[in-house]
Design a protein around this motif. Structure first.
Motif, PDB file in Angstrom:
ATOM      1  N   LEU A  85      11.592   3.789   7.631  1.00  0.00           N
ATOM      2  CA  LEU A  85      10.637   4.006   6.548  1.00  0.00           C
ATOM      3  C   LEU A  85       9.862   5.305   6.739  1.00  0.00           C
ATOM      4  N   VAL A  86       9.379   5.541   7.944  1.00  0.00           N
ATOM      5  CA  VAL A  86       8.599   6.753   8.212  1.00  0.00           C
ATOM      6  C   VAL A  86       9.460   7.998   8.050  1.00  0.00           C
ATOM      7  N   ALA A  87      10.658   7.977   8.620  1.00  0.00           N
ATOM      8  CA  ALA A  87      11.532   9.156   8.567  1.00  0.00           C
ATOM      9  C   ALA A  87      11.915   9.507   7.137  1.00  0.00           C
ATOM     10  N   THR A  88      12.308   8.499   6.355  1.00  0.00           N
ATOM     11  CA  THR A  88      12.731   8.788   4.977  1.00  0.00           C
ATOM     12  C   THR A  88      11.569   9.251   4.112  1.00  0.00           C
ATOM     13  N   THR A  89      10.371   8.750   4.387  1.00  0.00           N
ATOM     14  CA  THR A  89       9.204   9.188   3.629  1.00  0.00           C
ATOM     15  C   THR A  89       8.886  10.654   3.905  1.00  0.00           C
ATOM     16  N   ILE A  90       8.948  11.050   5.153  1.00  0.00           N
ATOM     17  CA  ILE A  90       8.681  12.451   5.511  1.00  0.00           C
ATOM     18  C   ILE A  90       9.728  13.372   4.903  1.00  0.00           C
ATOM     19  N   VAL A  91      10.992  12.973   4.994  1.00  0.00           N
ATOM     20  CA  VAL A  91      12.060  13.795   4.417  1.00  0.00           C
ATOM     21  C   VAL A  91      11.898  13.908   2.904  1.00  0.00           C
ATOM     22  N   SER A  92      11.540  12.805   2.244  1.00  0.00           N
ATOM     23  CA  SER A  92      11.326  12.844   0.789  1.00  0.00           C
ATOM     24  C   SER A  92      10.202  13.808   0.423  1.00  0.00           C
ATOM     25  N   ALA A  93       9.123  13.803   1.191  1.00  0.00           N
ATOM     26  CA  ALA A  93       7.995  14.692   0.910  1.00  0.00           C
ATOM     27  C   ALA A  93       8.399  16.157   1.060  1.00  0.00           C
ATOM     28  N   ILE A  94       9.192  16.465   2.073  1.00  0.00           N
ATOM     29  CA  ILE A  94       9.648  17.846   2.268  1.00  0.00           C
ATOM     30  C   ILE A  94      10.544  18.278   1.116  1.00  0.00           C
ATOM     31  N   GLY A  95      11.477  17.404   0.725  1.00  0.00           N
ATOM     32  CA  GLY A  95      12.342  17.728  -0.410  1.00  0.00           C
ATOM     33  C   GLY A  95      11.548  17.931  -1.686  1.00  0.00           C
ATOM     34  N   PHE A  96      10.530  17.117  -1.886  1.00  0.00           N
ATOM     35  CA  PHE A  96       9.670  17.233  -3.066  1.00  0.00           C
ATOM     36  C   PHE A  96       8.965  18.586  -3.078  1.00  0.00           C
ATOM     37  N   LEU A 133       1.679  10.675   2.701  1.00  0.00           N
ATOM     38  CA  LEU A 133       0.660   9.730   3.163  1.00  0.00           C
ATOM     39  C   LEU A 133       1.199   8.299   3.257  1.00  0.00           C
ATOM     40  N   ALA A 134       2.250   8.001   2.488  1.00  0.00           N
ATOM     41  CA  ALA A 134       2.833   6.653   2.553  1.00  0.00           C
ATOM     42  C   ALA A 134       3.417   6.356   3.925  1.00  0.00           C
ATOM     43  N   ALA A 135       3.701   7.399   4.716  1.00  0.00           N
ATOM     44  CA  ALA A 135       4.256   7.185   6.056  1.00  0.00           C
ATOM     45  C   ALA A 135       3.271   6.427   6.961  1.00  0.00           C
ATOM     46  N   ILE A 136       1.972   6.554   6.690  1.00  0.00           N
ATOM     47  CA  ILE A 136       0.970   5.905   7.559  1.00  0.00           C
ATOM     48  C   ILE A 136       1.048   4.379   7.463  1.00  0.00           C
ATOM     49  N   PRO A 137       0.938   3.770   6.268  1.00  0.00           N
ATOM     50  CA  PRO A 137       1.092   2.311   6.222  1.00  0.00           C
ATOM     51  C   PRO A 137       2.495   1.847   6.585  1.00  0.00           C
ATOM     52  N   TYR A 138       3.517   2.642   6.268  1.00  0.00           N
ATOM     53  CA  TYR A 138       4.869   2.258   6.695  1.00  0.00           C
ATOM     54  C   TYR A 138       4.948   2.152   8.220  1.00  0.00           C
ATOM     55  N   TYR A 139       4.329   3.106   8.915  1.00  0.00           N
ATOM     56  CA  TYR A 139       4.327   3.073  10.375  1.00  0.00           C
ATOM     57  C   TYR A 139       3.621   1.814  10.888  1.00  0.00           C
ATOM     58  N   ILE A 151       0.837  -1.202   0.000  1.00  0.00           N
ATOM     59  CA  ILE A 151       0.000   0.000   0.000  1.00  0.00           C
ATOM     60  C   ILE A 151       0.874   1.254   0.000  1.00  0.00           C
ATOM     61  N   ALA A 152       1.898   1.242   0.855  1.00  0.00           N
ATOM     62  CA  ALA A 152       2.808   2.390   0.898  1.00  0.00           C
ATOM     63  C   ALA A 152       3.542   2.549  -0.424  1.00  0.00           C
ATOM     64  N   MET A 182      16.438  14.425  -1.106  1.00  0.00           N
ATOM     65  CA  MET A 182      15.554  13.372  -1.595  1.00  0.00           C
ATOM     66  C   MET A 182      16.334  12.123  -1.988  1.00  0.00           C
ATOM     67  N   GLY A 183      17.488  12.315  -2.608  1.00  0.00           N
ATOM     68  CA  GLY A 183      18.314  11.172  -2.982  1.00  0.00           C
ATOM     69  C   GLY A 183      18.815  10.411  -1.773  1.00  0.00           C
ATOM     70  N   ALA A 184      19.216  11.155  -0.730  1.00  0.00           N
ATOM     71  CA  ALA A 184      19.691  10.506   0.494  1.00  0.00           C
ATOM     72  C   ALA A 184      18.577   9.710   1.164  1.00  0.00           C
ATOM     73  N   ALA A 185      17.378  10.310   1.242  1.00  0.00           N
ATOM     74  CA  ALA A 185      16.250   9.605   1.843  1.00  0.00           C
ATOM     75  C   ALA A 185      15.862   8.387   1.019  1.00  0.00           C
ATOM     76  N   SER A 186      15.898   8.524  -0.295  1.00  0.00           N
ATOM     77  CA  SER A 186      15.558   7.399  -1.164  1.00  0.00           C
ATOM     78  C   SER A 186      16.557   6.266  -1.019  1.00  0.00           C
ATOM     79  N   ALA A 187      17.824   6.593  -0.714  1.00  0.00           N
ATOM     80  CA  ALA A 187      18.831   5.553  -0.519  1.00  0.00           C
ATOM     81  C   ALA A 187      18.461   4.661   0.653  1.00  0.00           C
ATOM     82  N   VAL A 188      18.079   5.280   1.768  1.00  0.00           N
ATOM     83  CA  VAL A 188      17.687   4.499   2.938  1.00  0.00           C
ATOM     84  C   VAL A 188      16.449   3.657   2.610  1.00  0.00           C
ATOM     85  N   HIS A 189      15.491   4.282   1.949  1.00  0.00           N
ATOM     86  CA  HIS A 189      14.257   3.585   1.563  1.00  0.00           C
ATOM     87  C   HIS A 189      14.562   2.394   0.672  1.00  0.00           C
TER      88      HIS A 189
END
Length: 398
Positions: A76-87, A180-186, A15-16, A106-113
């Motif tokens: 997962l939650v942290a990198t998703t939030i950071v990606s959204a802010i960068g976006f 919103l993807a942070a919710i199912p990841y959590y 879902i996420a 965004m690239g750094a957060a995507s790496a962790v993801h």
């Protein structure tokens, strides 16, 4: 698909993935066009694109260490939030330095993801259903991306002349979807790697099977370099060679992604019949003639057919290549090898994107796409040269 694929963590992860893939598709359609419309050169656009890969390169290996020591849910939650802010910054910013920084983040957060994804799927999918799990997750991202690409292409037209630029407003929709993807990841739960948590940090660089690791990442390095030269600029290719608007570009890319999804879904059955390695190498090899024709054609109908065929064949190989890599190493090395693959791919993607904008600015799209085709051929040859032993040819085959 085997029932062993399913379970609460995997379902929530899928879902996420849908929300994340929907949001990220807005970036692929709109960012280059937005930057070009505000007067930025192709070389500067290439620099901003390469910043994301630079962030991935710096964070990919440390991400493997974090994966073994911090809960999957937290990462997962942290990198998703950071990606959204960068976006959101990429949607609204105009200063090149700020855009470069946002792309880097965004690239750094995507790496962790990305480092988390493959080991997560390996852990939660049944042994006989792993190629299905990889294909399904990737297919879900692509399917969501198809819808996102269509929305991203047409939404700016409806939002034009409102409070902010239409493309900026549309990109904010993508940022919200990622958030919103942070919710199912959590909700996936607090999953740790009990074996990995006891490993010393030095073991990520020493006392590992480095020759095998290098064999795994060499084809990824080549693919990343070739793709970086051309793929980030395909929307500009469609706009400049065929004079298309954002809506038509979004539709063309969505159709391409739709047929790509069929290729992804066909991948696991083909992998079981022919073996993962044969399927990966064969699909990459078959995509090359379409890349060559894409470089040479000035007929939009031929170009769309080539985009569709290239996307279907090259992306069929992606989840199968990841599954093959994971099957060739012990579970304790999954996160490390996945991060090394991401690091190698992203480093060469960064270099390819950096020079790709300059090559296109000087020599045009024809030369850049032909160059990418040649690199893809070398990558396919390297796969077969490095891994074409009987025991590896049978990996994944029923």
């Amino acid at each position: 698909i085997s029932r062993k694929v399913w379970g609460a963590p995997l379902t929530l992860f899928f879902i996420a993935s849908a929300l994340f893939g929907f949001g990220m598709s807005f970036l692929g359609v709109l960012m280059n066009l937005r930057l070009a419309d505000v007067g930025m050169s192709k070389s500067l656009i290439g620099d901003i694109q390469s910043a994301a890969a630079f962030g991935t390169v710096l964070v990919a290996l440390p991400a493997a260490v974090l994966f073994d020591r911090i809960s999957t849910r937290s990462l997962l939650v942290a990198t998703t939030i950071v990606s959204a802010i960068g976006f959101a910054i990429l949607a609204l910013g105009f200063d090149a330095r700020l855009l470069f920084f946002a792309s880097f983040v965004m690239g750094a957060a995507s790496a962790v993801h990305g480092v988390i994804a493959a080991p997560f799927l390996m852990r939660h999918a049944g042994e006989r259903a792993r190629s299905d799990a990889f294909g399904l997750n990737y297919g879900i991202e692509v399917a969501a991306g198809i819808l996102g690409t269509l929305v991203a292409g047409w939404l700016p037209i409806f939002l034009v002349n409102r409070l902010i630029r239409g493309d900026s407003a549309a990109m904010l929709v993508g940022a919200i979807s990622i958030l919103l993807a942070a919710i199912p990841y959590y909700a996936t739960g607090d999953v740790r790697d009990a074996d990995g948590s006891s490993q010393p940090i030095s073991s990520y660089l020493f006392n590992r099977n480095l020759p095998r690791f290098l064999k795994i990442i060499v084809p990824d390095i080549l693919i990343g370099f070739g793709a970086g030269i051309t793929i980030p600029f395909l929307n500009l290719y469609l706009k400049e060679r065929f004079h298309l608007d954002t809506g038509t570009i979004g539709t063309a890319l969505a159709v391409s992604n739709g047929l790509m999804l069929l290729g992804i879904l066909a991948g696991p059955p083909m992998g079981r019949r022919f073996g993962l390695l044969r399927t990966v190498a064969g699909s990459q090899l078959l995509s090359i003639p379409f890349m060559v024709l894409l470089a040479l054609t000035y007929d939009i109908r031929v170009a769309v057919i080539c985009l569709i065929a290239r996307s279907a064949l090259m992306n069929m190989s992606h989840p199968l290549a990841r599954a093959f890599q994971m099957e060739c190493i012990p579970p304790k090395d999954h996160a490390t090898v996945n991060s090394l693959c991401m690091l190698g791919w992203s480093a060469t993607w960064m270099f390819g994107t950096f020079i790709g904008g300059r090559i296109i600015g000087v020599a045009g799209f024809t030369f850049s796409i032909l160059f990418t085709s040649a690199v893809y051929l070398v990558s396919t040859i390297s796969y077969l040269t490095l891994w074409a032993q009987p025991k590896y040819l049978e990996v994944g085959r029923n």
